[in-house]
Motif scaffolding. Structure first.
Motif, mmCIF file in Angstrom:
data_model
loop_
_atom_site.group_PDB
_atom_site.id
_atom_site.type_symbol
_atom_site.label_atom_id
_atom_site.label_comp_id
_atom_site.label_asym_id
_atom_site.label_seq_id
_atom_site.Cartn_x
_atom_site.Cartn_y
_atom_site.Cartn_z
ATOM 1 N N ASP A 67 2.825 -5.081 -38.291
ATOM 2 C CA ASP A 67 3.744 -5.950 -38.760
ATOM 3 C C ASP A 67 3.289 -5.766 -40.509
ATOM 4 O OD1 ASP A 67 4.349 -7.203 -36.896
ATOM 5 O OD2 ASP A 67 3.235 -8.981 -36.820
ATOM 6 N N ASN A 68 2.131 -4.378 -40.191
ATOM 7 C CA ASN A 68 2.131 -4.654 -41.727
ATOM 8 C C ASN A 68 1.574 -3.018 -41.772
ATOM 9 O OD1 ASN A 68 1.825 -7.385 -43.219
ATOM 10 N ND2 ASN A 68 0.476 -7.504 -42.395
ATOM 11 N N ASP A 95 0.231 3.409 -44.027
ATOM 12 C CA ASP A 95 -0.699 3.021 -44.649
ATOM 13 C C ASP A 95 -0.513 1.814 -43.204
ATOM 14 O OD1 ASP A 95 -1.983 3.586 -46.879
ATOM 15 O OD2 ASP A 95 -0.005 2.567 -47.661
ATOM 16 N N GLN A 139 2.823 0.299 -42.583
ATOM 17 C CA GLN A 139 4.234 0.676 -43.601
ATOM 18 C C GLN A 139 4.058 2.467 -44.629
ATOM 19 O OE1 GLN A 139 3.591 -0.937 -48.063
ATOM 20 N NE2 GLN A 139 4.855 -2.574 -47.025
ATOM 21 N N ASP A 184 -2.674 -3.584 -37.425
ATOM 22 C CA ASP A 184 -1.694 -4.117 -37.017
ATOM 23 C C ASP A 184 -0.264 -3.876 -37.697
ATOM 24 O OD1 ASP A 184 -0.163 -6.815 -38.313
ATOM 25 O OD2 ASP A 184 -1.624 -6.831 -40.079
#
Lengths: 91, 264
Positions: free
Chosen positions: A58-59, A82, A61, A56
């Motif tokens: 967009d998420n 992450d 980190q 993912d």
């Protein structure tokens, strides 16, 4: 009373240098790393991981944090990534 | 050939001006022709540290603006015939000079055949810093063994590298050997490990520095001052001699002995 005073002196001396070093390493690491660098690392890591799994993006980190003590008893700044995994590709 | 050295630190109050005064005076004591330039426009202090505050007529701004000749703004030191000070202007601010003007000034000093030019850089990373480093050949970074000072030194080293003054050398100031021994102060090794630069010298914390500043006499001329000895060693290293670092362990103060007695 006197013994308490001596205890006080002893307790407050002798270990603060290591605390100073650990804090300095962390703060200097953060000073040296600018946002562009973090973005560049992020982009490169995504490129590698994509070969093995679907994540993912967009998420995703990435951050630099203080680690807990390592085997030698000193703290080190650590790069944390992450990334939520959507799917792992089969070979 | 003239070597232009800028003394910088980032953080204020770590001993830039004291270091500039001692390096300048120490180099002159070795027979070198030296100019000390106070680049801290608006907050001049080098004049007071070397005790020449009453002899100022012209300053750096007068030179760069053409109000006087270069030599008129170079004040001869009281003690050394080969030492000169160019004071900063006190009534202007840092924007009154540009890096281009400083570069021109440095080139003019090269033509005067000084062996060394020591530039005392103001604290901070703004215009004053850019002015001070503009004409320098190399940089000396002063820091103390504290988190804030070392952090700022790291920033300054990065900025020096970005401005073509790579591999600056470090002076670690105000080391307190007893605290280092106890593990309550970072050692030279700790600081050099973090900053990854060569050490030019280590200067012990020394009460004589306060007395010297009161009198307007750099510690380097005082043979009894441990800091003075440290500066004399640094001067020799700048000239090119190999001098081992001072053994700071030997000198243990009265209070250190008392504390040891109590096992603290």
């Amino acid at each position: 009373m006197l013994f308490n005073f001596l205890d006080f002196i002893r307790k407050n001396s002798g270990e603060s240098k290591q605390v100073a070093k650990d804090r300095l390493k962390m703060v200097i690491m953060n000073d040296r790393v600018n946002m562009q660098l973090i973005e560049d690392i992020k982009y490169d890591i995504i490129g590698v991981i994509k070969n093995y799994m679907e994540i993912d993006e967009d998420n995703f980190q990435i951050s630099i944090r203080q680690s807990s003590n390592n085997a030698a008893g000193t703290k080190m700044p650590v790069l944390f990534a992450d990334f939520p995994i959507k799917k792992i590709y089969k070979n | 050939m003239t070597e232009i050295i800028v003394v910088t630190s980032g953080k204020g109050g770590v001993g830039k001006t004291t270091t500039s005064a001692n390096l300048g005076t120490g180099l002159a004591m070795q027979g070198k022709k030296v100019a000390m330039i106070d680049a801290d426009i608006g907050l001049r202090n080098l004049d007071v540290i070397v005790g020449l505050e009453n002899r100022i007529v012209y300053d750096l701004i007068d030179v760069v603006e053409g109000h006087c000749r270069l030599k008129q703004a170079l004040i001869k030191d009281k003690r050394c015939d080969t030492l000169f000070l160019m004071p900063a202007a006190q009534t202007k601010d840092k924007d009154a000079v540009t890096p281009e003007q400083m570069l021109k000034l440095c080139n003019a000093l090269r033509e005067e055949e000084f062996d060394y030019v020591i530039i005392d850089c103001p604290a901070g990373i703004e215009q004053g810093f850019r002015n001070a480093i503009a004409g320098a050949d190399r940089a000396v970074v002063v820091t103390t063994p504290e988190v804030s000072a070392v952090r700022d030194a790291d920033r300054i080293i990065g900025m020096l590298n970005a401005n073509g003054l790579g591999s600056p050398k470090l002076i670690l100031n105000r080391i307190r050997p007893q605290l280092v021994k106890k593990g309550d102060m970072m050692s030279v090794e700790d600081v050099s490990e973090i900053l990854a630069v060569d050490i030019l010298g280590i200067v012990p914390d020394d009460e004589n520095i306060v007395v010297c500043a009161n009198k307007g006499e750099p510690a380097v001329i005082n043979s009894n001052s441990p800091a003075g000895q440290a500066y004399r060693n640094i001067v020799k290293r700048i000239i090119g001699y190999e001098v081992p670092f001072m053994d700071l362990e030997k000198k243990e103060g009265f209070m250190g002995k008392i504390k040891k007695l109590f096992g603290a």
